[in-house]
Motif scaffolding. Structure first.
Motif, PDB file in Angstrom:
ATOM      1  N   ASP A 123      56.754  -6.495  54.440  1.00 13.55           N
ATOM      2  CA  ASP A 123      58.074  -6.107  53.966  1.00 13.55           C
ATOM      3  C   ASP A 123      57.972  -5.002  52.908  1.00 13.55           C
ATOM      4  OD1 ASP A 123      60.845  -6.224  53.917  1.00 13.55           O
ATOM      5  OD2 ASP A 123      60.905  -7.816  52.422  1.00 13.55           O
ATOM      6  N   SER A 147      68.829  -5.967  53.405  1.00 12.53           N
ATOM      7  CA  SER A 147      67.907  -6.125  54.515  1.00 12.53           C
ATOM      8  C   SER A 147      68.554  -5.570  55.771  1.00 12.53           C
ATOM      9  CB  SER A 147      67.565  -7.600  54.725  1.00 12.53           C
ATOM     10  OG  SER A 147      66.687  -7.757  55.806  1.00 12.53           O
ATOM     11  N   THR A 162      62.162  -9.889  62.016  1.00 12.97           N
ATOM     12  CA  THR A 162      63.027  -9.893  60.843  1.00 12.97           C
ATOM     13  C   THR A 162      63.141  -8.476  60.309  1.00 12.97           C
ATOM     14  OG1 THR A 162      62.224 -12.107  60.331  1.00 12.97           O
ATOM     15  CG2 THR A 162      63.339 -10.923  58.564  1.00 12.97           C
ATOM     16  N   THR A 202      63.303  -5.181  54.146  1.00 12.93           N
ATOM     17  CA  THR A 202      64.104  -5.044  52.934  1.00 12.93           C
ATOM     18  C   THR A 202      64.397  -3.569  52.682  1.00 12.93           C
ATOM     19  OG1 THR A 202      63.109  -7.011  51.973  1.00 12.93           O
ATOM     20  CG2 THR A 202      64.094  -5.448  50.438  1.00 12.93           C
ATOM     21  N   THR A 203      65.577  -3.293  52.160  1.00 13.05           N
ATOM     22  CA  THR A 203      65.959  -1.946  51.755  1.00 13.05           C
ATOM     23  C   THR A 203      66.644  -2.032  50.395  1.00 13.05           C
ATOM     24  OG1 THR A 203      67.067   0.094  52.432  1.00 13.05           O
ATOM     25  CG2 THR A 203      68.219  -1.971  52.908  1.00 13.05           C
TER      26      THR A 203
END
Length: 169
Positions: free
Chosen positions: A72, A110, A118, A121-122
């Motif tokens: 992530d 996200s 999945t 994340t952002t």
């Protein structure tokens, strides 16, 4: 011939006046006051915050991104030009929406998952401010710094290299 000489003299005096006028303005522009912003942290404090996040990152990454080749995201990067352009854009849009922009809020988000994976994340910015009110209003109470409804945010910063890299990169 006498008029031609006066014309040349006038051009020279005008050029000198413009030279001194322009140089004075350039020097004034370069003298920018630099104000220390609230909330500055040292590199040591940044490293401490980053290391404290390792536990949360491990839980998220190990449980949700086991099959991911990259892991992530832990950071996002925007160029100075993108941020300055966004601030100018957001201030203009806030004015059009009847608000006075006073800051930016950074959200952690996200992307939606796709093909059984999945989403990563952002981080994205949203402008904050308060409704513009008439100067002469008797009953104006400060409303605080809320997200401006209908304002566009700034996303699509570049991921860290690699996405899970710690501070500093």
């Amino acid at each position: 011939m006498k008029n031609f000489g006066l014309l040349i003299l006038g051009i020279i005096i005008g050029a000198l006046a413009m030279y001194f006028y322009c140089c004075r303005d350039v020097e004034a522009v370069t003298e920018v006051e630099i104000n220390k912003p609230n909330g500055l942290i040292t590199p040591k404090e940044a490293r401490t915050l980053d290391e404290a996040y390792n536990i949360k990152y491990s839980v998220i990454n190990d449980s949700l991104f086991k099959k991911s080749t990259t892991g992530d995201n832990r950071s996002s990067w925007w160029s100075i030009d993108d941020i300055q352009n966004y601030i100018n854009y957001a201030e203009n849009q806030a004015g059009e929406l009847g608000y006075t922009m006073d800051g930016l809020r950074l959200y952690l988000g996200s992307y939606p998952g796709t093909k059984g994976e999945t989403g990563l994340t952002t981080m994205f910015f949203i402008p904050t401010g308060s409704e513009s009110v008439a100067q002469g209003s008797l009953f104006t109470l400060p409303q605080g710094s809320n997200d401006i409804p209908g304002a566009n945010g700034l996303n699509l910063g570049e991921d860290g290299h690699p996405p899970g890299a710690n501070y500093p990169q």
